[in-house]
Design an enzyme around this catalytic site. Structure first.
Site, PDB file in Angstrom:
ATOM      1  N   ARG A  92       0.730  -1.171  -0.100  1.00 47.23           N
ATOM      2  CA  ARG A  92      -0.208   0.078   0.165  1.00 47.23           C
ATOM      3  C   ARG A  92       0.934   1.272   0.019  1.00 47.23           C
ATOM      4  O   ARG A  92       0.612   2.273  -0.539  1.00 47.23           O
ATOM      5  CB  ARG A  92      -0.849  -0.023   1.022  1.00 47.23           C
ATOM      6  CG  ARG A  92      -1.957  -1.255   1.092  1.00 47.23           C
ATOM      7  CD  ARG A  92      -2.671  -1.255   2.781  1.00 47.23           C
ATOM      8  NE  ARG A  92      -3.471  -2.413   2.808  1.00 47.23           N
ATOM      9  CZ  ARG A  92      -3.437  -3.292   3.294  1.00 47.23           C
ATOM     10  NH1 ARG A  92      -1.943  -3.571   3.734  1.00 47.23           N
ATOM     11  NH2 ARG A  92      -4.089  -4.478   3.371  1.00 47.23           N
ATOM     12  N   ASP A 152      -9.390  -4.607   8.803  1.00 47.94           N
ATOM     13  CA  ASP A 152      -8.348  -5.543   9.509  1.00 47.94           C
ATOM     14  C   ASP A 152      -9.050  -5.940  10.717  1.00 47.94           C
ATOM     15  O   ASP A 152      -8.844  -6.966  10.809  1.00 47.94           O
ATOM     16  CB  ASP A 152      -6.920  -4.693   9.699  1.00 47.94           C
ATOM     17  CG  ASP A 152      -6.741  -3.924   8.563  1.00 47.94           C
ATOM     18  OD1 ASP A 152      -5.835  -4.435   7.572  1.00 47.94           O
ATOM     19  OD2 ASP A 152      -6.554  -2.722   8.524  1.00 47.94           O
ATOM     20  N   ARG A 155     -11.394  -8.449   9.665  1.00 52.26           N
ATOM     21  CA  ARG A 155     -10.845  -9.906   9.461  1.00 52.26           C
ATOM     22  C   ARG A 155     -10.436 -10.542  10.747  1.00 52.26           C
ATOM     23  O   ARG A 155     -10.575 -11.613  10.619  1.00 52.26           O
ATOM     24  CB  ARG A 155      -9.566  -9.559   8.360  1.00 52.26           C
ATOM     25  CG  ARG A 155      -9.958  -9.089   7.215  1.00 52.26           C
ATOM     26  CD  ARG A 155      -9.030  -8.388   6.497  1.00 52.26           C
ATOM     27  NE  ARG A 155      -9.058  -8.248   5.018  1.00 52.26           N
ATOM     28  CZ  ARG A 155      -8.425  -7.429   4.236  1.00 52.26           C
ATOM     29  NH1 ARG A 155      -7.240  -6.693   4.646  1.00 52.26           N
ATOM     30  NH2 ARG A 155      -8.544  -7.209   2.819  1.00 52.26           N
TER      31      ARG A 155
END
Length: 309
Positions: A92, A152, A155
């Site tokens: 990223r 995140d 997840r």
């Protein structure tokens, strides 16, 4: 000038993430008006037509149309999903220089319209671009929100839910730091209905789960080119928290001003979200190891920020 109220949303960037956000927004009926802006006018207009054909089955009526930066003038929320996409093998942070230039042009065009609402930033590297948006816009810090570690953390909760055969919604836990490779789970706070989970896992298993969360994007990008459904749902969750003044804590990108001992950096951290944006940052009582990991993650961002801005 007072913050623009209402629930008009302008989406800038109608790629995989942006169009998924628009679809999720339609499904949840969170706004009366959605304006889509994209350099690929033909594709955006096609999506507008396609989305409009679903309104008959949506929870509420909506106006969805293609627009321009002038439409930001009376928008309550501008969501930026524009920018160069992450390619296979690219981090990223590799995107930073390309996207900072793109964002300068976008944010200046939005502010020139007279925009006085809240920015929600989702393009990568999101922490750096959230900081850039804050700098370029001149808006108060609470009115620039990055998607941070919302995905995140989702997840993380999903994997812990699988591990303990429990619905993800009943799992509470945060990934904090950079939305990227230096992120880490706050194991000391991870729990199911208040019951800590860290002590029920071996150190090896905890590390495996942390790596799965961290590397999920690379796996998805290698498989299908981009990640978009998960982040779209995360963006809609933040949108709902803002527009409905929920006073809910979400792990978003917010500006640190002394919290956790760090300043002048946007980072994924649990923050209280209201109709005015980020009301305050929640300071978790981190362990010494977690403090070290957080400091390392923050320094990673500051180093890149200093070279790019």
């Amino acid at each position: 000038m007072n913050l623009t109220l209402g629930n008009k949303i302008v989406l800038v960037g109608n790629g995989a993430v942006g169009s998924s956000y628009a679809y999720a927004l339609l499904n949840q009926g969170l706004c009366d008006e959605l304006i889509i802006i994209d350099v690929n006018e033909e594709k955006a207009k096609g999506d507008v037509m396609d989305l409009n054909h679903g309104i008959a089955y949506a929870p509420t009526a909506m106006t969805i149309r293609y627009g321009s930066y002038k439409d930001c003038k009376d928008a309550a929320l501008v969501v930026i999903c524009a920018g160069a996409a992450q390619k296979p093998g690219e981090t990223r942070l590799d995107l930073v220089n390309k996207n900072v230039k793109i964002f300068k042009s976008i944010v200046e065009s939005i502010m020139d319209s007279g925009f006085n609402g809240i920015f929600l930033v989702a393009a990568n590297p999101v922490d750096i671009l959230s900081y850039a948006t804050w700098k370029f816009s001149g808006l108060p810090k609470e009115r620039v929100i990055g998607s941070g570690t919302i995905l995140d953390s989702a997840r993380f909760r999903y994997l812990l839910g699988k591990e303990f055969d429990t619905a993800a919604v009943s799992v509470h836990g945060y990934i904090i730091g950079e939305h990227g490779d230096s992120q880490f789970p706050v194991w000391s706070f991870a729990n199911i209905a208040g019951t800590p989970v860290a002590e029920r896992l071996t150190e090896e298993r905890k590390e495996e789960i942390a790596v799965q969360v961290r590397d999920a994007a690379y796996e998805i990008i290698n498989a299908k080119g981009a990640t978009y459904y998960g982040i779209a749902m995360g963006l809609v969750r933040i949108t709902k928290a803002i527009l409905r003044n929920e006073n809910v804590v979400l792990p978003v990108g917010a500006l640190l001003e002394g919290e956790y001992g760090h300043s002048d950096v946007f980072v994924g951290i649990p923050s209280l979200i209201t109709r005015n944006g980020v009301k305050n940052i929640v300071e978790l009582s981190l362990t010494e190891d977690e403090k070290r990991k957080f400091a390392r993650s923050v320094q990673t961002l500051i180093d890149i920020q200093n070279s790019a801005l």
